[in-house]
Scaffold this active site. Structure first.
Site, PDB file in Angstrom:
ATOM      1  CG  HIS A 160      -2.070   0.926   1.083  1.00  0.00           C
ATOM      2  ND1 HIS A 160      -1.988   2.263   1.349  1.00  0.00           N
ATOM      3  CD2 HIS A 160      -3.326   0.691   0.647  1.00  0.00           C
ATOM      4  CE1 HIS A 160      -3.155   2.817   1.091  1.00  0.00           C
ATOM      5  NE2 HIS A 160      -3.992   1.890   0.658  1.00  0.00           N
ATOM      6  CG  ASP A 171      -8.402  -4.300  -2.955  1.00  0.00           C
ATOM      7  OD1 ASP A 171      -9.602  -4.143  -2.734  1.00  0.00           O
ATOM      8  OD2 ASP A 171      -7.664  -3.434  -3.444  1.00  0.00           O
TER       9      ASP A 171
HETATM   10  N1  ACO Z   1       4.149  -7.601  -4.820  1.00  0.00           N
HETATM   11  C1  ACO Z   1       5.484  -7.629  -4.990  1.00  0.00           C
HETATM   12  N2  ACO Z   1       6.284  -6.566  -4.867  1.00  0.00           N
HETATM   13  C2  ACO Z   1       5.707  -5.398  -4.567  1.00  0.00           C
HETATM   14  C3  ACO Z   1       4.319  -5.279  -4.352  1.00  0.00           C
HETATM   15  C4  ACO Z   1       3.530  -6.439  -4.482  1.00  0.00           C
HETATM   16  N3  ACO Z   1       2.210  -6.404  -4.299  1.00  0.00           N
HETATM   17  N4  ACO Z   1       4.016  -3.995  -4.057  1.00  0.00           N
HETATM   18  C5  ACO Z   1       5.179  -3.343  -4.086  1.00  0.00           C
HETATM   19  N5  ACO Z   1       6.205  -4.174  -4.369  1.00  0.00           N
HETATM   20  C6  ACO Z   1       7.618  -3.847  -4.431  1.00  0.00           C
HETATM   21  C7  ACO Z   1       7.993  -3.087  -5.685  1.00  0.00           C
HETATM   22  O1  ACO Z   1       8.370  -3.956  -6.733  1.00  0.00           O
HETATM   23  C8  ACO Z   1       9.122  -2.236  -5.191  1.00  0.00           C
HETATM   24  O2  ACO Z   1      10.266  -3.048  -5.086  1.00  0.00           O
HETATM   25  P1  ACO Z   1      11.753  -2.432  -5.325  1.00  0.00           P
HETATM   26  O3  ACO Z   1      11.972  -1.502  -4.177  1.00  0.00           O
HETATM   27  O4  ACO Z   1      12.639  -3.618  -5.359  1.00  0.00           O
HETATM   28  O5  ACO Z   1      11.686  -1.706  -6.647  1.00  0.00           O
HETATM   29  C9  ACO Z   1       8.713  -1.871  -3.748  1.00  0.00           C
HETATM   30  O6  ACO Z   1       7.869  -2.966  -3.330  1.00  0.00           O
HETATM   31  C10 ACO Z   1       7.940  -0.566  -3.652  1.00  0.00           C
HETATM   32  O7  ACO Z   1       6.844  -0.630  -4.565  1.00  0.00           O
HETATM   33  P2  ACO Z   1       6.138   0.645  -5.195  1.00  0.00           P
HETATM   34  O8  ACO Z   1       5.424   0.227  -6.441  1.00  0.00           O
HETATM   35  O9  ACO Z   1       7.116   1.754  -5.312  1.00  0.00           O
HETATM   36  O10 ACO Z   1       5.123   0.995  -4.051  1.00  0.00           O
HETATM   37  P3  ACO Z   1       3.903   1.980  -4.211  1.00  0.00           P
HETATM   38  O11 ACO Z   1       3.681   2.542  -2.871  1.00  0.00           O
HETATM   39  O12 ACO Z   1       4.093   2.915  -5.350  1.00  0.00           O
HETATM   40  O13 ACO Z   1       2.724   0.993  -4.656  1.00  0.00           O
HETATM   41  C11 ACO Z   1       0.826  -0.380  -4.650  1.00  0.00           C
HETATM   42  C12 ACO Z   1       1.649   0.657  -3.867  1.00  0.00           C
HETATM   43  C13 ACO Z   1       0.433   0.168  -6.031  1.00  0.00           C
HETATM   44  C14 ACO Z   1      -0.457  -0.657  -3.873  1.00  0.00           C
HETATM   45  C15 ACO Z   1       1.689  -1.670  -4.783  1.00  0.00           C
HETATM   46  O14 ACO Z   1       2.043  -2.161  -3.518  1.00  0.00           O
HETATM   47  C16 ACO Z   1       0.977  -2.753  -5.606  1.00  0.00           C
HETATM   48  O15 ACO Z   1       1.075  -2.723  -6.827  1.00  0.00           O
HETATM   49  N6  ACO Z   1       0.268  -3.682  -4.937  1.00  0.00           N
HETATM   50  C17 ACO Z   1      -0.473  -4.705  -5.646  1.00  0.00           C
HETATM   51  C18 ACO Z   1      -1.777  -4.137  -6.153  1.00  0.00           C
HETATM   52  C19 ACO Z   1      -2.776  -3.899  -5.047  1.00  0.00           C
HETATM   53  O16 ACO Z   1      -3.002  -4.763  -4.193  1.00  0.00           O
HETATM   54  N7  ACO Z   1      -3.409  -2.733  -5.074  1.00  0.00           N
HETATM   55  C20 ACO Z   1      -4.446  -2.358  -4.097  1.00  0.00           C
HETATM   56  C21 ACO Z   1      -3.966  -1.233  -3.243  1.00  0.00           C
HETATM   57  S1  ACO Z   1      -5.119  -0.832  -2.012  1.00  0.00           S
HETATM   58  C22 ACO Z   1      -6.297   0.044  -2.839  1.00  0.00           C
HETATM   59  O17 ACO Z   1      -6.144   0.672  -3.819  1.00  0.00           O
HETATM   60  C23 ACO Z   1      -7.564  -0.008  -2.239  1.00  0.00           C
END
Ligand code: ACO
Length: 456
Positions: A333, A390
Protein backbone atom coordinates in the site's frame (compact mmCIF):
# COMPACT_ATOMS: atom_id res chain seq x y z
CA UNK A 1 16.46 20.29 -7.09
CA UNK A 2 18.67 18.69 -4.45
CA UNK A 3 20.37 15.66 -6.00
CA UNK A 4 20.69 12.55 -3.83
CA UNK A 5 24.20 12.28 -2.49
CA UNK A 6 24.80 16.00 -2.66
CA UNK A 7 22.22 16.78 0.00
CA UNK A 8 22.88 16.40 3.69
CA UNK A 9 20.51 16.57 6.61
CA UNK A 10 22.25 18.20 9.53
CA UNK A 11 19.79 17.68 12.34
CA UNK A 12 16.41 16.12 12.79
CA UNK A 13 13.99 18.64 14.28
CA UNK A 14 15.31 21.60 12.40
CA UNK A 15 17.36 20.52 9.38
CA UNK A 16 19.72 21.92 6.80
CA UNK A 17 19.74 20.34 3.34
CA UNK A 18 22.79 21.54 1.40
CA UNK A 19 23.30 21.54 -2.36
CA UNK A 20 25.75 23.57 -4.49
CA UNK A 21 23.31 26.39 -5.06
CA UNK A 22 20.44 25.42 -2.85
CA UNK A 23 19.90 25.18 0.86
CA UNK A 24 16.73 24.51 2.75
CA UNK A 25 16.86 25.55 6.36
CA UNK A 26 13.95 24.13 8.25
CA UNK A 27 13.09 26.13 11.30
CA UNK A 28 10.43 24.26 13.19
CA UNK A 29 7.68 24.56 14.01
CA UNK A 30 6.49 27.62 12.12
CA UNK A 31 8.34 28.02 8.85
CA UNK A 32 11.01 26.69 6.52
CA UNK A 33 13.51 28.91 4.79
CA UNK A 34 14.74 28.00 1.34
CA UNK A 35 17.59 29.80 -0.29
CA UNK A 36 18.51 29.47 -3.95
CA UNK A 37 21.35 31.43 -5.50
CA UNK A 38 20.85 34.09 -2.88
CA UNK A 39 17.05 34.31 -3.25
CA UNK A 40 15.41 33.42 0.03
CA UNK A 41 11.87 32.15 0.49
CA UNK A 42 10.37 31.88 3.93
CA UNK A 43 7.68 29.23 3.69
CA UNK A 44 5.08 28.56 6.37
CA UNK A 45 4.93 25.11 7.94
CA UNK A 46 1.33 23.95 8.20
CA UNK A 47 0.43 21.67 11.10
CA UNK A 48 -2.54 19.31 11.14
CA UNK A 49 -4.61 18.34 14.18
CA UNK A 50 -2.75 15.01 14.48
CA UNK A 51 0.66 16.68 14.34
CA UNK A 52 1.44 16.07 10.66
CA UNK A 53 3.47 18.92 9.17
CA UNK A 54 3.83 20.16 5.64
CA UNK A 55 5.76 23.02 4.05
CA UNK A 56 3.31 25.32 2.30
CA UNK A 57 5.00 25.93 -1.05
CA UNK A 58 2.26 28.00 -2.67
CA UNK A 59 4.53 31.04 -2.97
CA UNK A 60 7.70 29.13 -3.85
CA UNK A 61 7.63 29.80 -7.59
CA UNK A 62 6.84 33.49 -7.20
CA UNK A 63 9.75 33.92 -4.81
CA UNK A 64 12.40 31.64 -6.35
CA UNK A 65 11.25 30.61 -9.83
CA UNK A 66 11.28 26.96 -8.71
CA UNK A 67 8.53 24.44 -8.52
CA UNK A 68 8.58 21.12 -6.66
CA UNK A 69 8.78 17.88 -8.62
CA UNK A 70 6.93 14.90 -7.18
CA UNK A 71 5.66 12.48 -9.85
CA UNK A 72 2.90 10.25 -8.43
CA UNK A 73 2.49 12.76 -5.57
CA UNK A 74 3.96 10.44 -2.94
CA UNK A 75 5.19 13.45 -0.98
CA UNK A 76 2.65 16.07 -1.94
CA UNK A 77 -0.27 17.24 0.16
CA UNK A 78 -2.86 18.36 -2.40
CA UNK A 79 -5.21 19.85 0.20
CA UNK A 80 -6.06 20.05 3.86
CA UNK A 81 -9.03 17.93 4.83
CA UNK A 82 -11.20 17.33 7.92
CA UNK A 83 -12.58 14.01 6.72
CA UNK A 84 -10.23 11.06 7.17
CA UNK A 85 -7.04 10.52 9.14
CA UNK A 86 -4.57 7.78 8.26
CA UNK A 87 -1.34 6.97 10.03
CA UNK A 88 0.26 4.46 7.69
CA UNK A 89 3.10 3.60 10.06
CA UNK A 90 0.79 2.81 12.99
CA UNK A 91 -2.02 1.27 10.93
CA UNK A 92 -4.61 3.87 11.97
CA UNK A 93 -7.69 4.82 9.95
CA UNK A 94 -10.34 7.19 11.32
CA UNK A 95 -13.33 8.84 9.71
CA UNK A 96 -14.00 12.25 11.29
CA UNK A 97 -11.84 11.09 14.21
CA UNK A 98 -13.71 7.79 14.70
CA UNK A 99 -11.64 4.58 14.56
CA UNK A 100 -12.56 2.32 11.66
CA UNK A 101 -12.74 -0.64 14.06
CA UNK A 102 -15.55 1.05 16.05
CA UNK A 103 -17.48 2.04 12.96
CA UNK A 104 -17.18 -1.45 11.49
CA UNK A 105 -18.48 -2.92 14.73
CA UNK A 106 -21.24 -0.46 15.59
CA UNK A 107 -22.32 1.62 12.62
CA UNK A 108 -24.27 1.10 9.42
CA UNK A 109 -23.19 2.15 5.96
CA UNK A 110 -25.79 4.92 5.71
CA UNK A 111 -24.87 6.30 9.14
CA UNK A 112 -21.16 6.23 8.22
CA UNK A 113 -21.99 7.92 4.92
CA UNK A 114 -23.76 10.72 6.81
CA UNK A 115 -20.76 11.02 9.14
CA UNK A 116 -18.35 11.38 6.24
CA UNK A 117 -20.48 13.74 4.19
CA UNK A 118 -21.91 15.99 6.91
CA UNK A 119 -19.08 15.86 9.46
CA UNK A 120 -20.72 14.28 12.55
CA UNK A 121 -22.83 11.29 13.49
CA UNK A 122 -26.49 11.98 12.73
CA UNK A 123 -29.11 12.40 15.45
CA UNK A 124 -31.96 9.89 15.30
CA UNK A 125 -34.03 12.49 13.43
CA UNK A 126 -31.22 13.27 10.96
CA UNK A 127 -30.62 9.61 10.28
CA UNK A 128 -34.30 8.93 9.69
CA UNK A 129 -34.54 11.85 7.28
CA UNK A 130 -31.35 10.86 5.45
CA UNK A 131 -32.41 7.20 5.22
CA UNK A 132 -35.89 8.13 3.97
CA UNK A 133 -34.41 10.49 1.43
CA UNK A 134 -32.04 7.83 0.08
CA UNK A 135 -34.72 5.10 0.17
CA UNK A 136 -37.16 7.24 -1.83
CA UNK A 137 -34.67 7.89 -4.63
CA UNK A 138 -33.60 4.35 -5.49
CA UNK A 139 -35.65 4.08 -8.67
CA UNK A 140 -34.04 4.99 -11.99
CA UNK A 141 -35.85 7.07 -14.58
CA UNK A 142 -37.52 4.45 -16.79
CA UNK A 143 -35.72 5.82 -19.87
CA UNK A 144 -32.39 5.08 -18.23
CA UNK A 145 -33.25 1.39 -18.28
CA UNK A 146 -33.00 1.47 -22.08
CA UNK A 147 -29.32 2.35 -21.81
CA UNK A 148 -28.54 -1.10 -20.45
CA UNK A 149 -29.84 -2.87 -23.55
CA UNK A 150 -27.30 -1.03 -25.72
CA UNK A 151 -24.28 -2.55 -24.01
CA UNK A 152 -22.86 -5.86 -25.20
CA UNK A 153 -23.46 -8.73 -22.78
CA UNK A 154 -19.69 -8.78 -22.11
CA UNK A 155 -19.55 -5.10 -21.09
CA UNK A 156 -17.55 -4.55 -17.92
CA UNK A 157 -19.91 -3.30 -15.17
CA UNK A 158 -17.45 -0.49 -14.33
CA UNK A 159 -17.85 0.86 -17.89
CA UNK A 160 -21.61 0.79 -17.43
CA UNK A 161 -21.42 2.30 -13.96
CA UNK A 162 -19.25 5.26 -14.96
CA UNK A 163 -21.39 5.98 -18.04
CA UNK A 164 -24.64 5.68 -16.11
CA UNK A 165 -23.47 7.88 -13.23
CA UNK A 166 -22.46 10.57 -15.71
CA UNK A 167 -25.75 10.09 -17.56
CA UNK A 168 -27.67 10.80 -14.36
CA UNK A 169 -26.53 14.42 -14.73
CA UNK A 170 -28.69 14.74 -17.84
CA UNK A 171 -31.82 13.74 -15.90
CA UNK A 172 -31.48 16.27 -13.08
CA UNK A 173 -30.59 19.42 -14.99
CA UNK A 174 -32.72 21.61 -12.70
CA UNK A 175 -30.56 20.92 -9.62
CA UNK A 176 -27.28 20.17 -11.34
CA UNK A 177 -25.48 23.35 -10.35
CA UNK A 178 -26.68 22.84 -6.75
CA UNK A 179 -27.20 26.51 -5.95
CA UNK A 180 -28.59 25.74 -2.49
CA UNK A 181 -27.68 23.19 0.20
CA UNK A 182 -31.08 21.57 -0.38
CA UNK A 183 -30.28 21.00 -4.05
CA UNK A 184 -26.87 19.58 -3.19
CA UNK A 185 -28.43 17.27 -0.59
CA UNK A 186 -30.90 16.09 -3.21
CA UNK A 187 -28.08 15.27 -5.65
CA UNK A 188 -26.22 13.45 -2.87
CA UNK A 189 -29.27 11.36 -1.92
CA UNK A 190 -29.95 10.57 -5.58
CA UNK A 191 -26.42 9.34 -6.11
CA UNK A 192 -26.22 7.19 -2.99
CA UNK A 193 -29.67 5.78 -3.77
CA UNK A 194 -29.25 5.08 -7.47
CA UNK A 195 -25.72 3.70 -7.72
CA UNK A 196 -26.74 0.30 -6.18
CA UNK A 197 -29.66 0.12 -8.60
CA UNK A 198 -27.37 0.81 -11.57
CA UNK A 199 -24.88 -1.76 -10.26
CA UNK A 200 -27.51 -4.46 -9.77
CA UNK A 201 -29.15 -3.75 -13.15
CA UNK A 202 -25.78 -4.03 -14.91
CA UNK A 203 -25.32 -7.45 -13.28
CA UNK A 204 -28.82 -8.59 -14.25
CA UNK A 205 -28.17 -7.43 -17.80
CA UNK A 206 -24.92 -9.44 -17.91
CA UNK A 207 -26.71 -12.69 -16.93
CA UNK A 208 -29.84 -12.05 -18.98
CA UNK A 209 -32.23 -11.88 -16.03
CA UNK A 210 -34.99 -9.28 -15.63
CA UNK A 211 -34.21 -6.21 -13.54
CA UNK A 212 -35.46 -6.44 -9.97
CA UNK A 213 -36.76 -3.11 -8.75
CA UNK A 214 -35.70 -1.63 -5.41
CA UNK A 215 -38.00 -2.17 -2.46
CA UNK A 216 -38.44 0.45 0.25
CA UNK A 217 -39.06 -2.07 3.02
CA UNK A 218 -35.41 -3.17 2.91
CA UNK A 219 -32.30 -1.63 4.41
CA UNK A 220 -29.80 -0.12 1.97
CA UNK A 221 -27.64 -3.26 1.81
CA UNK A 222 -30.56 -5.73 1.89
CA UNK A 223 -32.13 -3.82 -0.96
CA UNK A 224 -28.96 -4.15 -3.01
CA UNK A 225 -28.78 -7.90 -2.32
CA UNK A 226 -32.38 -8.44 -3.40
CA UNK A 227 -31.88 -6.38 -6.58
CA UNK A 228 -28.84 -8.57 -7.34
CA UNK A 229 -30.16 -11.99 -6.44
CA UNK A 230 -33.96 -12.03 -6.40
CA UNK A 231 -35.89 -13.27 -9.44
CA UNK A 232 -39.57 -12.55 -10.11
CA UNK A 233 -40.37 -16.27 -10.09
CA UNK A 234 -39.78 -16.84 -6.38
CA UNK A 235 -39.48 -15.32 -2.93
CA UNK A 236 -36.02 -14.05 -1.95
CA UNK A 237 -34.99 -13.84 1.68
CA UNK A 238 -32.00 -11.72 2.61
CA UNK A 239 -29.54 -13.55 4.88
CA UNK A 240 -28.94 -11.27 7.91
CA UNK A 241 -25.28 -12.32 8.22
CA UNK A 242 -24.62 -11.60 4.56
CA UNK A 243 -26.36 -8.23 4.97
CA UNK A 244 -24.18 -7.34 7.98
CA UNK A 245 -20.99 -8.53 6.27
CA UNK A 246 -21.84 -6.29 3.34
CA UNK A 247 -22.44 -3.31 5.68
CA UNK A 248 -18.97 -3.89 7.15
CA UNK A 249 -17.31 -4.12 3.75
CA UNK A 250 -18.96 -0.91 2.56
CA UNK A 251 -18.01 0.93 5.77
CA UNK A 252 -14.38 -0.18 5.42
CA UNK A 253 -14.24 1.10 1.85
CA UNK A 254 -16.13 4.34 2.52
CA UNK A 255 -13.15 6.69 2.49
CA UNK A 256 -9.38 6.67 2.33
CA UNK A 257 -8.38 10.32 2.01
CA UNK A 258 -6.46 11.40 -1.11
CA UNK A 259 -6.20 8.09 -2.99
CA UNK A 260 -6.18 7.97 -6.79
CA UNK A 261 -9.97 7.99 -7.34
CA UNK A 262 -10.72 10.57 -4.63
CA UNK A 263 -8.01 12.87 -5.96
CA UNK A 264 -9.58 12.40 -9.39
CA UNK A 265 -13.00 13.39 -8.05
CA UNK A 266 -11.48 16.48 -6.45
CA UNK A 267 -9.51 17.44 -9.54
CA UNK A 268 -12.46 17.04 -11.89
CA UNK A 269 -14.77 18.80 -9.40
CA UNK A 270 -12.30 21.68 -9.09
CA UNK A 271 -13.16 22.69 -12.65
CA UNK A 272 -16.74 23.16 -11.34
CA UNK A 273 -17.86 19.97 -13.05
CA UNK A 274 -21.10 18.73 -11.47
CA UNK A 275 -21.21 16.05 -8.77
CA UNK A 276 -22.38 13.26 -11.10
CA UNK A 277 -19.66 13.96 -13.68
CA UNK A 278 -16.97 14.19 -10.99
CA UNK A 279 -18.04 10.89 -9.40
CA UNK A 280 -18.14 9.20 -12.83
CA UNK A 281 -14.47 10.19 -13.25
CA UNK A 282 -13.73 8.67 -9.83
CA UNK A 283 -15.36 5.41 -10.94
CA UNK A 284 -13.01 5.29 -13.95
CA UNK A 285 -9.96 5.94 -11.77
CA UNK A 286 -11.02 3.20 -9.36
CA UNK A 287 -11.29 0.70 -12.19
CA UNK A 288 -7.49 0.40 -12.60
CA UNK A 289 -5.83 -2.81 -11.42
CA UNK A 290 -3.49 -1.01 -9.03
CA UNK A 291 -6.45 0.61 -7.27
CA UNK A 292 -10.01 -0.78 -6.96
CA UNK A 293 -9.39 -3.35 -9.66
CA UNK A 294 -6.98 -5.18 -7.35
CA UNK A 295 -9.73 -7.18 -5.57
CA UNK A 296 -10.65 -8.92 -8.83
CA UNK A 297 -6.95 -9.41 -9.62
CA UNK A 298 -6.51 -11.16 -6.27
CA UNK A 299 -9.16 -13.71 -7.23
CA UNK A 300 -7.56 -14.25 -10.65
CA UNK A 301 -4.22 -14.76 -8.93
CA UNK A 302 -5.68 -17.28 -6.45
CA UNK A 303 -7.41 -19.14 -9.30
CA UNK A 304 -4.15 -19.25 -11.28
CA UNK A 305 -2.29 -20.68 -8.29
CA UNK A 306 -5.03 -23.30 -7.81
CA UNK A 307 -4.89 -24.33 -11.46
CA UNK A 308 -1.14 -24.60 -11.16
CA UNK A 309 -1.48 -27.15 -8.37
CA UNK A 310 -1.72 -24.74 -5.42
CA UNK A 311 2.04 -24.20 -5.16
CA UNK A 312 2.21 -21.00 -3.11
CA UNK A 313 5.99 -20.99 -2.82
CA UNK A 314 6.35 -21.16 -6.59
CA UNK A 315 4.18 -18.05 -6.96
CA UNK A 316 6.01 -16.14 -4.23
CA UNK A 317 9.32 -16.97 -5.93
CA UNK A 318 7.91 -15.78 -9.25
CA UNK A 319 6.85 -12.46 -7.71
CA UNK A 320 10.28 -11.99 -6.18
CA UNK A 321 12.07 -12.42 -9.52
CA UNK A 322 10.03 -9.40 -10.72
CA UNK A 323 9.81 -11.24 -14.04
CA UNK A 324 6.95 -9.86 -16.15
CA UNK A 325 6.36 -7.43 -13.28
CA UNK A 326 4.13 -9.97 -11.51
CA UNK A 327 3.02 -8.68 -8.11
CA UNK A 328 1.42 -10.32 -5.15
CA UNK A 329 -1.99 -8.75 -5.65
CA UNK A 330 -3.71 -7.52 -2.49
CA UNK A 331 -0.33 -6.82 -0.91
CA UNK A 332 1.36 -3.48 -0.39
CA UNK A 333 0.00 0.00 0.00
CA UNK A 334 1.25 3.48 -0.77
CA UNK A 335 0.37 4.68 2.73
CA UNK A 336 0.22 1.64 5.04
CA UNK A 337 3.74 0.45 5.67
CA UNK A 338 2.96 -1.65 8.73
CA UNK A 339 -0.49 -3.14 8.28
CA UNK A 340 -3.79 -2.10 6.76
CA UNK A 341 -6.34 -2.02 9.63
CA UNK A 342 -9.12 -2.81 7.16
CA UNK A 343 -7.44 -6.05 6.11
CA UNK A 344 -7.62 -7.65 9.56
CA UNK A 345 -11.31 -6.69 9.98
CA UNK A 346 -12.10 -8.16 6.56
CA UNK A 347 -10.11 -11.30 7.27
CA UNK A 348 -12.16 -11.94 10.44
CA UNK A 349 -15.44 -11.12 8.70
CA UNK A 350 -14.45 -13.47 5.87
CA UNK A 351 -13.76 -16.40 8.21
CA UNK A 352 -17.02 -15.74 10.09
CA UNK A 353 -19.19 -15.58 6.99
CA UNK A 354 -17.67 -18.60 5.32
CA UNK A 355 -18.16 -20.61 8.52
CA UNK A 356 -21.78 -19.48 8.83
CA UNK A 357 -22.52 -20.30 5.18
CA UNK A 358 -20.67 -23.64 5.54
CA UNK A 359 -18.42 -22.73 2.63
CA UNK A 360 -15.15 -24.57 2.36
CA UNK A 361 -13.30 -22.44 -0.16
CA UNK A 362 -10.02 -23.78 -1.47
CA UNK A 363 -9.08 -20.25 -2.53
CA UNK A 364 -9.31 -19.11 1.11
CA UNK A 365 -6.78 -21.80 2.05
CA UNK A 366 -4.47 -20.61 -0.72
CA UNK A 367 -4.89 -16.99 0.42
CA UNK A 368 -3.98 -17.91 4.02
CA UNK A 369 -0.92 -19.84 2.85
CA UNK A 370 0.14 -16.95 0.62
CA UNK A 371 -0.27 -14.45 3.45
CA UNK A 372 1.75 -16.61 5.86
CA UNK A 373 4.50 -17.18 3.31
CA UNK A 374 4.76 -13.48 2.45
CA UNK A 375 4.68 -12.35 6.08
CA UNK A 376 7.74 -14.49 6.79
CA UNK A 377 9.67 -13.63 3.66
CA UNK A 378 12.44 -10.98 3.77
CA UNK A 379 11.44 -9.65 0.31
CA UNK A 380 8.03 -8.54 1.64
CA UNK A 381 9.22 -7.61 5.13
CA UNK A 382 12.01 -5.37 3.86
CA UNK A 383 9.60 -3.55 1.55
CA UNK A 384 6.91 -3.27 4.22
CA UNK A 385 4.40 -5.19 2.13
CA UNK A 386 1.35 -6.40 4.07
CA UNK A 387 -2.12 -7.54 3.01
CA UNK A 388 -4.30 -4.61 2.01
CA UNK A 389 -8.07 -4.20 2.00
CA UNK A 390 -8.37 -6.14 -1.24
CA UNK A 391 -6.64 -9.33 -0.18
CA UNK A 392 -9.65 -10.92 1.53
CA UNK A 393 -12.58 -8.80 0.28
CA UNK A 394 -12.96 -10.80 -2.94
CA UNK A 395 -13.36 -14.02 -0.98
CA UNK A 396 -16.31 -12.57 0.97
CA UNK A 397 -17.92 -11.20 -2.19
CA UNK A 398 -17.52 -14.62 -3.77
CA UNK A 399 -19.17 -16.26 -0.75
CA UNK A 400 -22.07 -13.82 -1.16
CA UNK A 401 -22.46 -14.94 -4.77
CA UNK A 402 -21.10 -11.72 -6.28
CA UNK A 403 -19.16 -12.46 -9.47
CA UNK A 404 -15.55 -11.34 -9.83
CA UNK A 405 -16.23 -8.70 -12.48
CA UNK A 406 -18.57 -6.96 -9.99
CA UNK A 407 -15.93 -6.67 -7.23
CA UNK A 408 -14.69 -3.25 -8.28
CA UNK A 409 -18.30 -2.08 -8.55
CA UNK A 410 -18.72 -3.15 -4.91
CA UNK A 411 -15.69 -1.04 -4.05
CA UNK A 412 -17.30 1.90 -5.87
CA UNK A 413 -20.53 1.45 -3.88
CA UNK A 414 -18.53 1.66 -0.69
CA UNK A 415 -16.30 4.55 -1.76
CA UNK A 416 -19.20 6.71 -2.95
CA UNK A 417 -19.77 8.63 0.34
CA UNK A 418 -16.04 9.36 0.58
CA UNK A 419 -15.96 10.79 -2.94
CA UNK A 420 -19.04 12.88 -2.18
CA UNK A 421 -17.60 14.11 1.12
CA UNK A 422 -14.37 15.23 -0.57
CA UNK A 423 -16.20 16.88 -3.45
CA UNK A 424 -18.44 18.73 -0.99
CA UNK A 425 -15.53 19.76 1.25
CA UNK A 426 -13.56 21.08 -1.71
CA UNK A 427 -16.46 22.95 -3.28
CA UNK A 428 -17.37 24.45 0.10
CA UNK A 429 -13.88 25.91 0.50
CA UNK A 430 -14.03 29.64 -0.28
CA UNK A 431 -10.35 29.53 -1.34
CA UNK A 432 -10.90 26.74 -3.88
CA UNK A 433 -9.12 27.10 -7.22
CA UNK A 434 -9.07 24.84 -10.23
CA UNK A 435 -6.51 22.04 -9.75
CA UNK A 436 -3.66 22.46 -12.19
CA UNK A 437 -0.26 20.84 -11.49
CA UNK A 438 2.86 22.09 -13.24
CA UNK A 439 5.60 20.09 -14.93
CA UNK A 440 9.28 20.23 -15.81
CA UNK A 441 9.51 20.13 -19.58
CA UNK A 442 12.06 17.62 -20.90
CA UNK A 443 11.22 17.61 -24.63
CA UNK A 444 13.09 19.21 -27.56
CA UNK A 445 14.12 22.82 -27.31
CA UNK A 446 12.99 25.24 -30.05
CA UNK A 447 12.47 23.07 -33.10
CA UNK A 448 11.19 24.83 -36.24
CA UNK A 449 8.60 23.28 -38.52
CA UNK A 450 10.06 21.60 -41.63
CA UNK A 451 8.00 21.28 -44.81
CA UNK A 452 7.34 17.66 -45.79
CA UNK A 453 9.84 17.72 -48.71
CA UNK A 454 12.74 18.63 -46.37
CA UNK A 455 12.14 15.82 -43.84
CA UNK A 456 14.23 12.59 -43.80
N1 ACO B 1 4.15 -7.60 -4.82
C1 ACO B 1 5.48 -7.63 -4.99
N2 ACO B 1 6.28 -6.57 -4.87
C2 ACO B 1 5.71 -5.40 -4.57
C3 ACO B 1 4.32 -5.28 -4.35
C4 ACO B 1 3.53 -6.44 -4.48
N3 ACO B 1 2.21 -6.40 -4.30
N4 ACO B 1 4.02 -4.00 -4.06
C5 ACO B 1 5.18 -3.34 -4.09
N5 ACO B 1 6.21 -4.17 -4.37
C6 ACO B 1 7.62 -3.85 -4.43
C7 ACO B 1 7.99 -3.09 -5.68
O1 ACO B 1 8.37 -3.96 -6.73
C8 ACO B 1 9.12 -2.24 -5.19
O2 ACO B 1 10.27 -3.05 -5.09
P1 ACO B 1 11.75 -2.43 -5.32
O3 ACO B 1 11.97 -1.50 -4.18
O4 ACO B 1 12.64 -3.62 -5.36
O5 ACO B 1 11.69 -1.71 -6.65
C9 ACO B 1 8.71 -1.87 -3.75
O6 ACO B 1 7.87 -2.97 -3.33
C10 ACO B 1 7.94 -0.57 -3.65
O7 ACO B 1 6.84 -0.63 -4.57
P2 ACO B 1 6.14 0.65 -5.20
O8 ACO B 1 5.42 0.23 -6.44
O9 ACO B 1 7.12 1.75 -5.31
O10 ACO B 1 5.12 1.00 -4.05
P3 ACO B 1 3.90 1.98 -4.21
O11 ACO B 1 3.68 2.54 -2.87
O12 ACO B 1 4.09 2.91 -5.35
O13 ACO B 1 2.72 0.99 -4.66
C11 ACO B 1 0.83 -0.38 -4.65
C12 ACO B 1 1.65 0.66 -3.87
C13 ACO B 1 0.43 0.17 -6.03
C14 ACO B 1 -0.46 -0.66 -3.87
C15 ACO B 1 1.69 -1.67 -4.78
O14 ACO B 1 2.04 -2.16 -3.52
C16 ACO B 1 0.98 -2.75 -5.61
O15 ACO B 1 1.08 -2.72 -6.83
N6 ACO B 1 0.27 -3.68 -4.94
C17 ACO B 1 -0.47 -4.70 -5.65
C18 ACO B 1 -1.78 -4.14 -6.15
C19 ACO B 1 -2.78 -3.90 -5.05
O16 ACO B 1 -3.00 -4.76 -4.19
N7 ACO B 1 -3.41 -2.73 -5.07
C20 ACO B 1 -4.45 -2.36 -4.10
C21 ACO B 1 -3.97 -1.23 -3.24
S1 ACO B 1 -5.12 -0.83 -2.01
C22 ACO B 1 -6.30 0.04 -2.84
O17 ACO B 1 -6.14 0.67 -3.82
C23 ACO B 1 -7.56 -0.01 -2.24
Amino acid sequence: MVKPGRAQIRYATGGIFMGRHLSIIVIMPDYAKLSLNGAIAKLPVFKGTEGERGIDIRELRDRTGLITLDPSYANTGSCTSDITFIDGERGILRYRGMPIEELARKSTFLETSYLLIYGSLPTAKDLKEFTTNVTRHTLLHEDLKNFFSNYPITAHPMAILSAMVCSLSSYYAETLIARTPEELNLNIARLIAKVPTVAAFSYKKSIGQPFVYPHNSHSYTANFLQMMFAVPAEEYKVDKDVERALEILLILHADHEQNCSTSTVRLVGSSQANLFASIAAGVCALWGRLHGGANAEVMDMLERIRHDGGDVKKYIDLVKTKKNKIRLMGFGHRVYKNYDPRASIIKNACHKLLRKLHIDDELLDIAIQLENAALHDPYFLERHLYPNVDFYSGLIYRAMGIPTNMFTVMFALGRLPGWIAHWKEMRGDPGMKIGRPRQIYTGPTLNHYKPLAQRR
